[in-house]
Scaffold this active site. Structure first.
Site, PDB file in Angstrom:
ATOM      1  N   ARG A 274       0.848  -1.197   0.000  1.00 56.87           N
ATOM      2  CA  ARG A 274       0.000   0.000   0.000  1.00 56.87           C
ATOM      3  C   ARG A 274       0.883   1.247   0.000  1.00 56.87           C
ATOM      4  O   ARG A 274       1.845   1.332   0.764  1.00 56.87           O
ATOM      5  CB  ARG A 274      -0.933   0.000   1.209  1.00 56.87           C
ATOM      6  CG  ARG A 274      -1.927  -1.162   1.156  1.00 56.87           C
ATOM      7  CD  ARG A 274      -2.930  -1.149   2.271  1.00 56.87           C
ATOM      8  NE  ARG A 274      -3.770  -2.346   2.201  1.00 56.87           N
ATOM      9  CZ  ARG A 274      -4.679  -2.682   3.089  1.00 56.87           C
ATOM     10  NH1 ARG A 274      -4.897  -1.903   4.132  1.00 56.87           N
ATOM     11  NH2 ARG A 274      -5.392  -3.785   2.948  1.00 56.87           N
ATOM     12  N   ARG A 289       1.640   1.389  10.339  1.00 53.25           N
ATOM     13  CA  ARG A 289       1.251   1.811   8.979  1.00 53.25           C
ATOM     14  C   ARG A 289       2.483   1.722   8.087  1.00 53.25           C
ATOM     15  O   ARG A 289       3.359   2.589   8.135  1.00 53.25           O
ATOM     16  CB  ARG A 289       0.697   3.239   9.021  1.00 53.25           C
ATOM     17  CG  ARG A 289      -0.020   3.669   7.742  1.00 53.25           C
ATOM     18  CD  ARG A 289      -0.392   5.135   7.817  1.00 53.25           C
ATOM     19  NE  ARG A 289      -1.340   5.414   8.877  1.00 53.25           N
ATOM     20  CZ  ARG A 289      -2.666   5.398   8.741  1.00 53.25           C
ATOM     21  NH1 ARG A 289      -3.184   5.102   7.582  1.00 53.25           N
ATOM     22  NH2 ARG A 289      -3.447   5.690   9.759  1.00 53.25           N
ATOM     23  N   GLU A 361      -7.208  -0.479  14.776  1.00 57.91           N
ATOM     24  CA  GLU A 361      -7.738  -1.555  13.929  1.00 57.91           C
ATOM     25  C   GLU A 361      -6.702  -2.657  13.693  1.00 57.91           C
ATOM     26  O   GLU A 361      -5.565  -2.388  13.319  1.00 57.91           O
ATOM     27  CB  GLU A 361      -8.179  -0.995  12.579  1.00 57.91           C
ATOM     28  CG  GLU A 361      -8.743  -2.057  11.641  1.00 57.91           C
ATOM     29  CD  GLU A 361      -8.881  -1.599  10.208  1.00 57.91           C
ATOM     30  OE1 GLU A 361      -8.875  -2.469   9.322  1.00 57.91           O
ATOM     31  OE2 GLU A 361      -8.967  -0.372   9.971  1.00 57.91           O
ATOM     32  N   SER A 364     -10.686  -6.424   9.833  1.00 56.74           N
ATOM     33  CA  SER A 364     -12.032  -5.989   9.470  1.00 56.74           C
ATOM     34  C   SER A 364     -12.657  -7.064   8.592  1.00 56.74           C
ATOM     35  O   SER A 364     -11.970  -7.922   8.036  1.00 56.74           O
ATOM     36  CB  SER A 364     -11.992  -4.655   8.718  1.00 56.74           C
ATOM     37  OG  SER A 364     -11.337  -4.808   7.471  1.00 56.74           O
ATOM     38  N   ARG A 401       0.377  -6.292  11.442  1.00 54.55           N
ATOM     39  CA  ARG A 401       0.043  -5.312  12.477  1.00 54.55           C
ATOM     40  C   ARG A 401      -0.335  -5.968  13.811  1.00 54.55           C
ATOM     41  O   ARG A 401      -0.233  -5.351  14.860  1.00 54.55           O
ATOM     42  CB  ARG A 401      -1.095  -4.406  11.982  1.00 54.55           C
ATOM     43  CG  ARG A 401      -1.400  -3.264  12.933  1.00 54.55           C
ATOM     44  CD  ARG A 401      -2.582  -2.439  12.485  1.00 54.55           C
ATOM     45  NE  ARG A 401      -2.259  -1.577  11.356  1.00 54.55           N
ATOM     46  CZ  ARG A 401      -3.063  -0.618  10.917  1.00 54.55           C
ATOM     47  NH1 ARG A 401      -4.235  -0.412  11.498  1.00 54.55           N
ATOM     48  NH2 ARG A 401      -2.716   0.132   9.888  1.00 54.55           N
TER      49      ARG A 401
END
Length: 435
Positions: A274, A289, A361, A364, A401
């Protein structure tokens, strides 16, 4: 993309969904207008083409009659005039057909582009608003507290010889890292535990491509509003995926599935990439991140009427994984404005991060209903024998993460970290100790 029939039949529902997302309601009328132009122009085109075929036959007849008259040596003036008139009419129709075909193509392109910009229709109950307008669905466990000053995951990782950000930046630039020693072992153990759980529940494990073609990336819904998050290899027109969801969404593109035995479920293990565009200055410390990470992703194909129930199942399996790493967490119902275009509903599982004193987070799960499958032409055969568009859903079982939550919540005063009990067989260690 959404079903055009739904847009035509109930535009107010689509407008309400756009409002809840904070998106442009005007797109609804733009697409409806483009759809009307497309259909009317196509009708004109088809009518003109039919007339062209008829006139072409007239030209043939006129030329035949003229040829026969010339052989007989009779007066051909009237026949020549009729043949010329037929040819002129045919020429004019040919130009009109070309113009109408081009106009239909332009209207069709505007319609297609507009329809792709409209996000999936949100499911009843999804909170309206932006990132901060979520609702808390449930909380599991109390925030972790210590009788000593806790270290953050990066300092713990450096002491354990598990994370090396400095050399990651030297090699790849900012937001890159090395997982070293027990750090690499811990990630592999976590991902293997995720795969083991998925297989236990009937998922097919998959190692997926991380480079995909444009039509697959577009079909999965990742080249619309968030195209700037995606890495592209221009020389090959290939895209690096940010989740194996993309490859798994494309796996059955153009196929008709047999769902008579229930949903088709896959668990994809892949590296993910990403760009983190727009995140300058956010989470620059550690591995919260980053540009590259690993992930095990659940992906499900099911009948649309079963999608909400399947969504709950994916969430249940995410809860099982969170229980195995023994961290406090909460589940939120993500607000409409914080959903990606493909998702009609998304539940985020956020773990407590002690040094940040907040939930972050970890995972999800999204119900994309028929949005992705409609783009990718993935269908299933109903018990009645009809073919209809399938629903697709996704949910994360483990990712890099998660190491943040494991290290910070299970640290001890001496800088060691207790390995969660369920993870110990996969890692072969009970405690991670500073080196």
């Amino acid at each position: 993309m959404i079903d055009i029939k739904l847009l035509r039949d109930d535009p107010d529902l689509v407008r309400a969904s756009q409002r809840a997302r904070g998106d442009d309601e005007g797109l609804v009328d733009e697409v409806l207008g483009a759809d009307e132009r497309r259909r009317s122009t196509l009708q004109e085109f088809e009518a003109a083409r039919a007339e062209q075929k008829s006139v072409s036959k007239d030209v043939g007849k006129a030329m035949g009659a003229l040829g026969a008259a010339r052989k007989q040596g009779g007066d051909t003036a009237e026949l020549e005039a009729a043949a010329n008139q037929a040819r002129e009419r045919a020429g004019a129709l040919s130009e009109r057909v070309k113009a109408l075909e081009a106009a239909a193509g332009e209207a069709g392109s505007a319609y297609e582009q507009g329809l792709r910009k409209i996000g999936n229709i949100i499911i009843d109950g999804v909170p309206a608003g932006g990132e901060d307008n979520f609702t808390v669905r449930e909380v599991d466990g109390d925030p972790t507290t210590f009788d000593f000053e806790p270290l953050d995951h990066l300092e713990l990782g450096e002491r354990l010889g598990a994370i090396d950000m400095e050399r990651g930046a030297k090699v790849g630039g900012s937001r890159f890292y090395f997982l070293t020693g027990v750090g690499a072992q811990l990630e592999l153990a976590l991902l293997n535990m995720g795969i083991a759980q998925a297989v236990h529940h009937g998922f097919t494990p998959m190692i997926t491509p991380t480079l995909v073609k444009a039509d697959v990336m577009q079909g999965a819904g990742f080249l619309d509003a968030h195209a700037d998050e995606v890495y592209r290899l221009e020389a090959d027109d290939l895209y690096l995926t940010g989740t194996s969801e993309v490859a798994l969404a494309g796996y059955h593109a153009g196929e008709i599935l047999d769902l008579s035995d229930g949903p088709k479920r896959y668990a994809g293990w892949s590296a993910c990439y990403r760009r983190e565009a727009g995140s300058y200055g956010k989470d620059t410390r550690g591995i919260v991140r980053v540009h590259q990470f690993h992930k095990v992703e659940m992906f499900s194909y099911c009948a649309p009427q079963d999608a909400e129930q399947e969504h709950e199942r994916l969430l249940m399996w995410e809860r099982d994984m969170l229980a195995k790493i023994e961290v406090p967490y909460r589940i939120i119902d993500t607000a409409a404005g914080d959903l990606g275009n493909p998702a009609a509903r998304k539940f985020d599982c956020e773990a407590w991060v002690p040094t940040q004193k907040r939930y972050r987070e970890l995972t999800s799960t999204s119900n994309c209903t028929t949005y992705q499958a409609r783009r990718l032409n993935t269908r299933y055969r109903t018990p009645e024998g009809r073919t209809e568009t399938v629903a697709t859903l996704n949910g994360t079982l483990a990712t890099t993460r998660w190491l943040v939550a494991i290290l910070e919540n299970h640290q001890q005063a001496d800088g060691s970290v207790v390995v969660p009990h369920a993870l110990q067989p996969f890692l072969g260690l009970e405690v991670l100790r500073p080196v």
